[in-house]
Design a protein around this motif. Structure first.
Motif, mmCIF file in Angstrom:
data_model
loop_
_atom_site.group_PDB
_atom_site.id
_atom_site.type_symbol
_atom_site.label_atom_id
_atom_site.label_comp_id
_atom_site.label_asym_id
_atom_site.label_seq_id
_atom_site.Cartn_x
_atom_site.Cartn_y
_atom_site.Cartn_z
ATOM 1 N N SER A 11 0.857 -1.179 0.000
ATOM 2 C CA SER A 11 0.000 0.000 0.000
ATOM 3 C C SER A 11 0.892 1.227 0.000
ATOM 4 N N ASN A 13 1.136 5.346 0.004
ATOM 5 C CA ASN A 13 0.456 6.608 0.305
ATOM 6 C C ASN A 13 1.225 7.731 -0.361
ATOM 7 N N VAL A 20 -4.068 7.099 -1.997
ATOM 8 C CA VAL A 20 -3.460 5.832 -1.590
ATOM 9 C C VAL A 20 -3.700 4.805 -2.694
ATOM 10 N N TYR A 21 -2.656 4.041 -3.019
ATOM 11 C CA TYR A 21 -2.726 2.994 -4.019
ATOM 12 C C TYR A 21 -2.353 1.660 -3.380
ATOM 13 N N GLN A 22 -3.025 0.611 -3.796
ATOM 14 C CA GLN A 22 -2.686 -0.745 -3.384
ATOM 15 C C GLN A 22 -2.534 -1.599 -4.633
#
Length: 506
Positions: A11, A13, A20-22
């Motif tokens: 994850s 940030n 936020v990217y996952q």
């Protein structure tokens, strides 16, 4: 060694601007200081592009959500840990103060069901690593160095899934709470792969169009004809079906006009069953009552019958069993009864006596006269034995709206009473009270009606009442059929099982 972390779920940030990217790590470039994620999610929503790439200066925080399992070549390393008594679900890696050394904080995890600790319980729980495990520690440091070179990276491993637990981990002490069953239920409910969910909606209309109802019905009919079973048939071939209230025996056709008066009626009504009830003139109605009294239906009997029917209708208008219930003492209804010094007033007093006997608060208005009719005197004597209240002044009537006003002021005769001050004052009070009005045996002429009624109750046969009389009801006062025939009326009772029925204008 950055390739060892390929396939990990992280994850990233990127601050408030980018969010936020996952996703799963697909590439790590140490030269250009970039990291790429495949099948990315942005703020919890799946991205339209299959892969995104981030620069090191845009990343403010990086969390490792899942690392490759024990069977994978990309593993975290063999770490032998000592029991600390604190069950954990992840590992945390961070730089030391001098920039070179690292403190490895790794709460213990095992294959047995464990309790998820609080954040406060996770603080300062440093795991002691034995000298034999220093090689494993150095091996992990080298693998993480590729992701920790650039400034601004903060790494934290918050959770370790059950699939990523290392086989060499030491089993921690049990906390006493068993959440393994709840964990399995969560996996059963939320463990499906999100990629398997179809992006397109189900085409209900298109699938419904594939069903040919005409062909199916034709096939059913063909099968029924071949097998000899009874087909659905045409409407003319269907057997006769009867309702629960219909007689299956054949009878004569219903005659809806079973009351015939000697003169053409000015107005006709009909019952709920469709029976026609013609109206009669006031002279014919007066003659009918006179003949009935001659045969024994005295005025006292007629007053009693009228009072019972009128009170029964008033009780229904007040709410019936829903309102008049012994448990609803606080909802006792109030009725204002306006009576004049004539026979119509005596009918109203009789109605008020029956209402008071049924726990209705009755306020009877009757003007003071030196000499009263004997019927009024007798009805007042009976009314005084009830809990009803009698007043002779408009000032004593309620200032607030009552539940129902029963109007017995008007009379077919003695029109001079409408010019009296007390009559005008009572009419003004009734029109300003805004309560629904029930008139008992109102006069024919609308000019003689000072109060507009919502309901009107006719006796025996209705008079040709106008629009100001409201909805007309008819009550049975006990006149025998031969008395009707004596005055020239061909009569058949329209009441059925009731004593009060509604009439509808034709």
């Amino acid at each position: 060694m950055a390739t060892d972390w390929l396939g990990s779920i992280v994850s990233i940030n990127c601050g408030e601007s980018l969010g936020v990217y996952q996703g799963r790590v697909s590439a790590v470039d140490q030269v250009s200081q970039t990291i790429s994620l495949t099948r990315p999610f942005h703020n919890g929503v799946k991205c339209l592009v299959p892969e995104v790439t981030f620069r090191a200066r845009d990343i403010t925080e990086l969390k490792i959500l899942e690392i490759p399992g024990p069977g994978d070549s990309r593993k975290c390393g063999d770490l032998q840990q000592m029991e600390t008594g604190v069950p954990g679900v992840g590992c945390q890696v961070g730089p030391s103060q001098n920039g070179t050394g690292k403190v490895l904080k790794k709460p213990i995890s095992s294959s047995a069901p464990q309790n998820i600790p609080r954040r406060t319980d996770m603080k300062n729980q440093d795991i002691i690593i034995s000298p034999q495990q220093q090689c494993s520690k150095s091996y992990m440091d080298r693998h993480l160095e590729a992701l920790t070179q650039s400034k601004g990276f903060r790494r934290r491993h918050n959770s370790w899934s059950s699939s990523s637990r290392h086989p060499n981990q030491v089993t921690p002490k049990k906390s006493g709470l068993k959440n393994g069953q709840m964990k399995s239920k969560d996996d059963e409910c939320f463990g499906d792969d999100i990629d398997e969910i179809p992006d397109t909606d189900f085409d209900f209309e298109g699938n419904l169009a594939l069903f040919d109802k005409a062909a199916v019905f034709e096939e059913i009919e063909t099968y029924e004809r071949r097998s000899g079973t009874r087909s659905r048939g045409t409407p003319s071939e269907k057997p006769a079906r009867y309702r629960h209230d219909e007689n299956i025996l054949e009878s004569e056709p219903i005659v809806y006009r079973r009351i015939v008066v000697p003169q053409n009626a000015n107005k006709e009504f009909c019952t709920d069953s469709g029976l026609v009830v013609p109206s009669v003139s006031y002279e014919l109605h007066k003659k009918l009552l006179s003949v009935a009294e001659k045969h024994g239906l005295t005025l006292e009997r007629r007053l009693e019958m009228t009072g019972v029917c009128a009170s029964q209708m008033a009780l229904s208008l007040l709410g019936g069993p829903n309102r008049l219930n012994p448990k609803n003492v606080h909802q006792r209804p109030t009725v204002a009864l306006l009576c004049g010094p004539h026979v119509k007033g005596a009918q109203g007093i009789s109605c008020g006596r029956h209402l008071s006997n049924h726990d209705v608060h009755v306020i009877l208005f009757l003007p003071n006269f030196v000499k009263m009719l004997e019927s009024i005197t007798n009805e007042l004597n009976l009314f005084s034995k009830t809990q009803g209240q009698q007043v002779s002044s408009v000032k004593d009537l309620p200032d607030t709206p009552v539940d129902l006003v029963i109007n017995c002021l008007d009379c077919h005769e003695n029109a001079f009473l409408r010019d009296q001050p007390w009559y005008k004052a009572v009419v003004d009070w009734a029109n300003q009270n805004r309560a629904p009005v029930l008139s008992i045996d109102p006069p024919i002429s609308e000019m003689e009606l000072g109060i507009d009624a919502k309901w009107s109750l006719a006796l025996g046969l209705p008079l040709p009442l106008g629009e100001r009389a409201g909805r007309v009801y008819l009550c049975d006062i006990g006149i025998p059929q031969k008395v009707f025939q004596e005055v020239g009326i061909n009569y058949h009772s329209p009441f059925g099982c009731k004593f009060v029925i509604p009439l509808h204008s034709t």
